[in-house]
Design a protein around this motif. Sequence first.
Motif, mmCIF file in Angstrom:
data_model
loop_
_atom_site.group_PDB
_atom_site.id
_atom_site.type_symbol
_atom_site.label_atom_id
_atom_site.label_comp_id
_atom_site.label_asym_id
_atom_site.label_seq_id
_atom_site.Cartn_x
_atom_site.Cartn_y
_atom_site.Cartn_z
ATOM 1 N N HIS A 74 -26.048 -7.749 44.093
ATOM 2 C CA HIS A 74 -24.645 -8.146 43.985
ATOM 3 C C HIS A 74 -24.081 -8.649 45.310
ATOM 4 O O HIS A 74 -22.868 -8.627 45.523
ATOM 5 N N ALA A 83 -22.984 -17.340 44.948
ATOM 6 C CA ALA A 83 -23.349 -16.519 43.799
ATOM 7 C C ALA A 83 -24.343 -15.444 44.214
ATOM 8 O O ALA A 83 -25.114 -15.608 45.159
ATOM 9 N N GLN A 111 -27.631 -14.185 35.286
ATOM 10 C CA GLN A 111 -26.704 -14.332 34.157
ATOM 11 C C GLN A 111 -26.615 -15.786 33.716
ATOM 12 O O GLN A 111 -26.649 -16.092 32.511
ATOM 13 N N GLU A 157 -25.725 -12.906 39.326
ATOM 14 C CA GLU A 157 -25.005 -14.036 38.729
ATOM 15 C C GLU A 157 -25.948 -15.208 38.461
ATOM 16 O O GLU A 157 -25.792 -15.912 37.458
#
Length: 236
Positions: A130, A94, A101, A98
Amino acid sequence: MTTEPAVDVRGLHVRFAEVEAVNGVDLVAYAGQATALLGRNGAGKSTTMRVLAGVVPPSAGSVRVAGLDVRADVLAVKRRVGYCPDVGGLVPRATPWEHLQLAARLRRLDGWEGRARDLLELFGLGDVAHRVTSGFSHGMGRRLSVLLAAFHEPEVLLLDEPFDGVDPVGVEATLEIVSDARARGACVLVSTHLRELAIEACSSVTVLRGGSRVASVAAGEMAGEEGARAYRSLLD
């Protein structure tokens, strides 16, 4: 009237089979303050932090966090705590975004994106937001773990070895996180073996040795050469 401690530990024992990792530790910490758990590796710091985070149950003793008994209300304790473990805690496949999130979803945070971006920039992780964390250095992983612990602005912030292998950018960001948490009234505990950073981050210090508490003093008493000598004498 006296303020109820945000963390109240009395006679904590933690045993793993025949090994007693924590042996009768007492610890009291208050909202708006930062307390360091200082000691060598193996002193019982991380085990104590895991108990406070609701990850490891106490074998004996009384442990209250944010007014809650960690034995009886472990899920409620976890909702009030932000925890940076000493190792692990990240999902290798991840990305930082993420992770954020998922944290926002689990904690039902609204309008979290702006704070997430600000924290990523503060910790020098904006450019890798990312990228999967499997390629991160140890220091980058430490920075992200601190960020995630502080993300939801918890009542009690537990940072276990947050400075380990971290560059100056990460150190300054972590110190800012501790300062901001104190300013909004959170209780902060920082576990570390780095004396100078402990006294910079915190106002009080509890020294552990061999699973036991050997001293609780104002951070200033551990400063400078005299403080270094006093600290070494506590570890001998």
